[in-house]
Design a protein around this motif. Sequence first.
Motif, PDB file in Angstrom:
ATOM      1  N   LYS A  35     -16.008 -25.337   3.309  1.00  0.00           N
ATOM      2  CA  LYS A  35     -16.975 -25.655   4.358  1.00  0.00           C
ATOM      3  C   LYS A  35     -18.147 -26.423   3.774  1.00  0.00           C
ATOM      4  O   LYS A  35     -18.705 -26.029   2.743  1.00  0.00           O
ATOM      5  N   ILE A  36     -18.511 -27.510   4.439  1.00  0.00           N
ATOM      6  CA  ILE A  36     -19.760 -28.211   4.147  1.00  0.00           C
ATOM      7  C   ILE A  36     -20.705 -27.910   5.297  1.00  0.00           C
ATOM      8  O   ILE A  36     -20.380 -28.141   6.460  1.00  0.00           O
ATOM      9  N   GLU A  37     -21.884 -27.396   4.957  1.00  0.00           N
ATOM     10  CA  GLU A  37     -22.896 -27.112   5.966  1.00  0.00           C
ATOM     11  C   GLU A  37     -24.075 -28.048   5.701  1.00  0.00           C
ATOM     12  O   GLU A  37     -24.731 -27.956   4.667  1.00  0.00           O
ATOM     13  N   ARG A  38     -24.331 -28.943   6.666  1.00  0.00           N
ATOM     14  CA  ARG A  38     -25.321 -30.001   6.459  1.00  0.00           C
ATOM     15  C   ARG A  38     -26.560 -29.863   7.334  1.00  0.00           C
ATOM     16  O   ARG A  38     -27.658 -30.245   6.959  1.00  0.00           O
ATOM     17  N   GLY A  39     -26.405 -29.332   8.563  1.00  0.00           N
ATOM     18  CA  GLY A  39     -27.536 -29.232   9.481  1.00  0.00           C
ATOM     19  C   GLY A  39     -28.628 -28.315   8.963  1.00  0.00           C
ATOM     20  O   GLY A  39     -28.373 -27.373   8.209  1.00  0.00           O
ATOM     21  N   GLN A  40     -29.851 -28.596   9.393  1.00  0.00           N
ATOM     22  CA  GLN A  40     -31.009 -27.830   8.923  1.00  0.00           C
ATOM     23  C   GLN A  40     -31.618 -26.939  10.014  1.00  0.00           C
ATOM     24  O   GLN A  40     -32.517 -26.155   9.742  1.00  0.00           O
ATOM     25  N   HIS A  41     -31.111 -27.062  11.238  1.00  0.00           N
ATOM     26  CA  HIS A  41     -31.636 -26.291  12.371  1.00  0.00           C
ATOM     27  C   HIS A  41     -30.462 -25.845  13.236  1.00  0.00           C
ATOM     28  O   HIS A  41     -29.798 -26.690  13.850  1.00  0.00           O
ATOM     29  N   PHE A  42     -30.194 -24.542  13.286  1.00  0.00           N
ATOM     30  CA  PHE A  42     -29.154 -24.009  14.159  1.00  0.00           C
ATOM     31  C   PHE A  42     -29.695 -22.807  14.914  1.00  0.00           C
ATOM     32  O   PHE A  42     -30.731 -22.234  14.554  1.00  0.00           O
ATOM     33  N   GLN A  43     -28.962 -22.425  15.969  1.00  0.00           N
ATOM     34  CA  GLN A  43     -29.283 -21.224  16.724  1.00  0.00           C
ATOM     35  C   GLN A  43     -28.120 -20.237  16.599  1.00  0.00           C
ATOM     36  O   GLN A  43     -26.957 -20.641  16.658  1.00  0.00           O
ATOM     37  N   GLU A  44     -28.433 -18.972  16.421  1.00  0.00           N
ATOM     38  CA  GLU A  44     -27.394 -17.947  16.331  1.00  0.00           C
ATOM     39  C   GLU A  44     -27.759 -16.748  17.206  1.00  0.00           C
ATOM     40  O   GLU A  44     -27.975 -15.643  16.715  1.00  0.00           O
ATOM     41  N   PRO A  45     -27.853 -16.965  18.518  1.00  0.00           N
ATOM     42  CA  PRO A  45     -28.239 -15.882  19.419  1.00  0.00           C
ATOM     43  C   PRO A  45     -27.224 -14.737  19.372  1.00  0.00           C
ATOM     44  O   PRO A  45     -26.022 -14.956  19.254  1.00  0.00           O
ATOM     45  N   GLY A  46     -27.736 -13.524  19.421  1.00  0.00           N
ATOM     46  CA  GLY A  46     -26.864 -12.362  19.350  1.00  0.00           C
ATOM     47  C   GLY A  46     -26.730 -11.781  17.953  1.00  0.00           C
ATOM     48  O   GLY A  46     -26.269 -10.653  17.789  1.00  0.00           O
ATOM     49  N   PHE A  47     -27.106 -12.539  16.947  1.00  0.00           N
ATOM     50  CA  PHE A  47     -27.152 -12.050  15.564  1.00  0.00           C
ATOM     51  C   PHE A  47     -28.534 -11.408  15.417  1.00  0.00           C
ATOM     52  O   PHE A  47     -29.551 -12.099  15.453  1.00  0.00           O
ATOM     53  N   ALA A  48     -28.562 -10.082  15.280  1.00  0.00           N
ATOM     54  CA  ALA A  48     -29.833  -9.353  15.347  1.00  0.00           C
ATOM     55  C   ALA A  48     -30.866  -9.889  14.360  1.00  0.00           C
ATOM     56  O   ALA A  48     -32.053 -10.017  14.698  1.00  0.00           O
ATOM     57  N   SER A  49     -30.446 -10.202  13.157  1.00  0.00           N
ATOM     58  CA  SER A  49     -31.383 -10.722  12.161  1.00  0.00           C
ATOM     59  C   SER A  49     -31.955 -12.063  12.608  1.00  0.00           C
ATOM     60  O   SER A  49     -33.156 -12.312  12.481  1.00  0.00           O
ATOM     61  N   HIS A  50     -31.102 -12.920  13.151  1.00  0.00           N
ATOM     62  CA  HIS A  50     -31.592 -14.214  13.621  1.00  0.00           C
ATOM     63  C   HIS A  50     -32.540 -14.050  14.801  1.00  0.00           C
ATOM     64  O   HIS A  50     -33.553 -14.758  14.909  1.00  0.00           O
TER      65      HIS A  50
END
Length: 203
Positions: A35-50
């Motif tokens: 996996k290559i992860e390049r983006g710097q801004h994502f949303q992860e709703p439902g992940f309690a820590s996020h």
Amino acid sequence: MFDSFPNGVPERLDRPKYHEEFYRAFESGIEYFRKIERGQHFQEPGFASHDAFAAGDWDRALTLVEEKREAYGQQFRKAADLGVEQRRVRVVEFPVTPYVQWEMHVLRLRVELGESIRVLDARRIADIEKANPVPEVVILGESVMYGVCYDADGNAAGANRFSDPALIAETISGFDALYERAESFHTFFDREIKPLPAPRVGG
């Protein structure tokens, strides 16, 4: 490197279809997950820590990362049973965004549990990214590859599936080159992430 990727002809998959295909391919006898992860801004709703991070509660966000230990542990034990080695290159821009600062704490747990993650300073690949950024891509074995898609807010929105063997082989070669160029996760984390103050986000 990745010269052919922008011209690849994919089939678009919605998120449920992508997940269905992903897990089927993951369990099909592949040797590597890349996996290559390049983006710097994502949303992860439902992940309690996020969710805590997005609400501005940094201390709680870090504490809640630990809640993923058992779920991640099960994932990595299953991968080990299947004989799948998981490798990721995380590209990081400077200054480090709040999202990436948070995510690096999640990735630290994943490294602890068995994922091979290396980190690449985006400034070190400026020569590669003159025309296009390196792709946000997941490669399962050597026969299927997905360009992960996100909406304008950074929410996961499915993927583009690529099956051209030549394109996949070229992208694997590019991944391997980035992986070699990147540095160890813990070296990067201790130098660049650990000293940072809590990020300022909405609340």
